[in-house]
Design an enzyme around this catalytic site. Structure first.
Site, mmCIF file in Angstrom:
data_model
loop_
_atom_site.group_PDB
_atom_site.id
_atom_site.type_symbol
_atom_site.label_atom_id
_atom_site.label_comp_id
_atom_site.label_asym_id
_atom_site.label_seq_id
_atom_site.Cartn_x
_atom_site.Cartn_y
_atom_site.Cartn_z
ATOM 1 N N GLY A 71 0.900 -14.100 -13.103
ATOM 2 C CA GLY A 71 0.081 -13.972 -14.236
ATOM 3 C C GLY A 71 0.179 -12.438 -14.736
ATOM 4 O O GLY A 71 0.245 -12.249 -15.882
ATOM 5 N N ASP B 69 11.560 -11.783 -8.470
ATOM 6 C CA ASP B 69 10.542 -12.807 -7.915
ATOM 7 C C ASP B 69 11.421 -13.867 -7.178
ATOM 8 O O ASP B 69 12.491 -14.416 -7.848
ATOM 9 C CB ASP B 69 9.536 -13.260 -8.953
ATOM 10 C CG ASP B 69 8.361 -14.060 -8.386
ATOM 11 O OD1 ASP B 69 8.476 -14.997 -7.405
ATOM 12 O OD2 ASP B 69 7.472 -13.998 -8.841
ATOM 13 N N ARG C 185 -1.830 -19.557 -16.303
ATOM 14 C CA ARG C 185 -1.972 -18.119 -16.401
ATOM 15 C C ARG C 185 -0.677 -17.492 -16.655
ATOM 16 O O ARG C 185 -0.608 -16.428 -16.986
ATOM 17 C CB ARG C 185 -2.750 -17.772 -15.336
ATOM 18 C CG ARG C 185 -2.121 -17.633 -13.966
ATOM 19 C CD ARG C 185 -2.835 -17.410 -12.797
ATOM 20 N NE ARG C 185 -2.291 -17.635 -11.570
ATOM 21 C CZ ARG C 185 -2.015 -18.942 -10.922
ATOM 22 N NH1 ARG C 185 -2.396 -20.038 -11.546
ATOM 23 N NH2 ARG C 185 -1.191 -18.812 -9.780
ATOM 24 N N ASP D 1 0.664 -10.236 -5.160
ATOM 25 C CA ASP D 1 -0.756 -10.713 -4.781
ATOM 26 C C ASP D 1 -0.972 -10.755 -3.239
ATOM 27 O O ASP D 1 -1.579 -11.419 -2.497
ATOM 28 C CB ASP D 1 -1.018 -12.192 -5.301
ATOM 29 C CG ASP D 1 -0.072 -13.381 -4.541
ATOM 30 O OD1 ASP D 1 0.809 -12.869 -3.788
ATOM 31 O OD2 ASP D 1 -0.302 -14.531 -4.940
ATOM 32 N N ASN D 2 -0.136 -9.652 -2.599
ATOM 33 C CA ASN D 2 -0.297 -9.732 -1.190
ATOM 34 C C ASN D 2 -0.018 -8.203 -0.723
ATOM 35 O O ASN D 2 0.663 -7.186 -1.386
ATOM 36 C CB ASN D 2 0.732 -10.290 -0.385
ATOM 37 C CG ASN D 2 2.029 -9.981 -0.548
ATOM 38 O OD1 ASN D 2 2.618 -8.955 0.414
ATOM 39 N ND2 ASN D 2 2.736 -10.494 -1.568
ATOM 40 N N CYS E 209 -1.787 8.236 -2.642
ATOM 41 C CA CYS E 209 -0.906 7.117 -2.583
ATOM 42 C C CYS E 209 -1.945 5.744 -2.335
ATOM 43 O O CYS E 209 -3.241 5.869 -2.101
ATOM 44 C CB CYS E 209 0.070 6.989 -1.507
ATOM 45 S SG CYS E 209 -0.468 6.719 0.104
ATOM 46 N N CYS F 235 -3.957 5.795 0.964
ATOM 47 C CA CYS F 235 -5.149 6.722 0.473
ATOM 48 C C CYS F 235 -6.265 5.791 0.223
ATOM 49 O O CYS F 235 -7.358 5.862 0.639
ATOM 50 C CB CYS F 235 -4.854 7.909 -0.367
ATOM 51 S SG CYS F 235 -3.521 9.060 0.443
ATOM 52 N N CYS G 229 -5.556 -15.057 -5.332
ATOM 53 C CA CYS G 229 -6.008 -15.826 -6.443
ATOM 54 C C CYS G 229 -5.645 -17.491 -6.161
ATOM 55 O O CYS G 229 -6.413 -18.465 -6.446
ATOM 56 C CB CYS G 229 -5.688 -15.337 -7.617
ATOM 57 S SG CYS G 229 -3.599 -15.811 -7.749
ATOM 58 N N CYS H 119 0.913 10.215 3.443
ATOM 59 C CA CYS H 119 0.740 11.619 2.806
ATOM 60 C C CYS H 119 0.439 12.709 3.668
ATOM 61 O O CYS H 119 0.900 13.814 3.506
ATOM 62 C CB CYS H 119 -0.435 11.510 1.820
ATOM 63 S SG CYS H 119 -0.414 10.571 0.191
ATOM 64 N N CYS I 206 22.796 9.629 6.240
ATOM 65 C CA CYS I 206 21.778 9.341 5.079
ATOM 66 C C CYS I 206 21.181 10.882 5.072
ATOM 67 O O CYS I 206 22.013 11.934 5.365
ATOM 68 C CB CYS I 206 20.589 8.463 5.585
ATOM 69 S SG CYS I 206 19.764 8.946 7.192
#
Length: 372
Positions: free
Chosen positions: A45, A66, A77, A134-135, A174, A177, A188, A246, A326
């Site tokens: 949604g 997704d 929705r 939603d997690n 962040c 925090c 939901c 942080c 890296c």
């Protein structure tokens, strides 16, 4: 999309006239949107509302992520979808619908859920990330990787008759925090939500995104909306001394390393040991596992195999000694912990301790690496 003509200045003026007219926005604001690269994680949604308005506003490059398929219960929705879309992937359908809205926006659809290697690649190359999931697990992942790459992002959530949106400039504070621990708040799907709420909150999220892309004036604010009394509450966010991210106590690959193969024995070499390793393994190859953007900005040569692609690339390689590289060495250490011991035993795979940061000054070691 490849055959679409580039829009003329006159076309841009006509299409986006109403927002270009805004004081403080103007042509400069529209140009900022047109050059922006936005990642939208989740096409529920919230994501449906966000994606539509950012596409309509002329954000130049949008990636939709997704891994879920559309279900009948989504249609209440998630207004990008219809009954004919049921069973199809959300990102794919959203892309088709959005391209009809604005053919000049470059849209990429990815049929996957966010994991650490994918976050490494997508967040590193984005200007702004929008969490429409939603997690909390995904939110922490977005937060932690965004913090590492110094990327701004916008979080949103809805439940019942209420919702909230927060914007983060990760240099200032962040998500950890604000929420130091994983919340047990139901989503939901478990607690229910009024269908119009994700639209309202998603529009607030899109508004924050546009303002952040143009001027960052909304950074580090939490906005709470109540659908019961239509009230809005704005709260300023500050950095927490107890925040693992942080405070510098942890980095994202350490906080999300639960999938590592602990039986593997990562092996590091120092800059001073590079010459000896190459002499022992003259056919060694240098593999830089940073993002393409990092590699293009500065590198020590070799080939660029981003972290998200490395495991599949490595599985198809003929045995060959490798030196992984890296920025600081920590991503390489994390990656070697994931590779099965049997695969790294066939031929030496090591990483440079300290990474590129250990080669900040011109050294003989740097010349050796560039020759690989």
């Amino acid at each position: 999309m490849a055959n679409q003509p580039l829009p003329s200045d006159k076309h841009i003026q006509r299409r986006y006239l109403r927002q270009i007219q805004l004081p403080g926005f103007g042509e400069a604001g529209q140009q900022s949107l047109g050059e922006a690269r936005v990642l939208i994680v989740g096409l529920g949604g919230l994501g449906c509302a966000v994606a539509q308005y950012l596409t309509a506003a002329g954000v130049g490059n949008i990636t939709l992520l997704d891994g879920d398929d559309i279900a009948l219960s989504n249609l209440q929705r998630q207004i990008l979808f219809d009954e004919a879309s049921i069973g199809a992937n959300k990102a794919d359908v959203a892309k088709q619908k959005l391209q009809q809205l604005n053919s000049q926006v470059q849209i990429t659809a990815i049929d996957r859920h966010l994991d650490l290697p994918l976050a490494e690649t997508l967040i590193a190359s984005a200007d702004l990330i929008l969490d429409c999931t939603d997690n909390f697990t995904t939110r922490y992942l977005i937060n932690d990787v965004a913090h590492f790459y110094k990327k701004n992002w916008v979080y949103a959530s809805v439940l019942g008759f209420a919702g909230q949106v927060a914007s983060f400039n990760t240099r200032l504070s962040c998500f950890r925090c604000l929420y130091p621990n994983v919340s047990e708040v139901p989503n939901c799907n478990q607690a229910g939500v009024l269908g119009v709420l994700p639209g309202i909150v998603g529009n607030l999220q899109a508004l924050m995104a546009i303002q952040m892309l143009c001027c960052e004036q909304t950074c580090n604010q939490l906005v709470r909306f109540s659908g019961n009394d239509y009230s809005l509450q704005t709260i300023g966010l500050a950095k927490s001394r107890q925040c693992l991210i942080c405070s510098g106590q942890q980095e994202y690959f350490q906080l999300h390393s639960h999938r590592c193969d602990e039986s593997a024995q990562p092996r590091a070499i120092t800059a001073s040991q590079i010459k000896t390793f190459i002499e022992q393994h003259p056919n060694a190859k240098l593999a830089d596992i940073r993002s393409p953007a990092e590699y293009q900005e500065h590198n020590a040569g070799g080939i660029n195999i981003p972290l998200s692609d490395f495991e599949s690339w490595f599985a198809g390689q003929v045995s060959q000694p490798l030196i992984l590289l890296c920025q600081t060495g920590k991503r390489c250490q994390w990656l070697l912990g994931r590779l099965p011991a049997s695969s790294t035993a066939r031929s030496p795979v090591v990483y440079l301790e300290g990474g590129l940061d250990a080669l900040t000054h011109p050294t003989h070691s740097l010349h050796l690496l560039k020759a690989l």
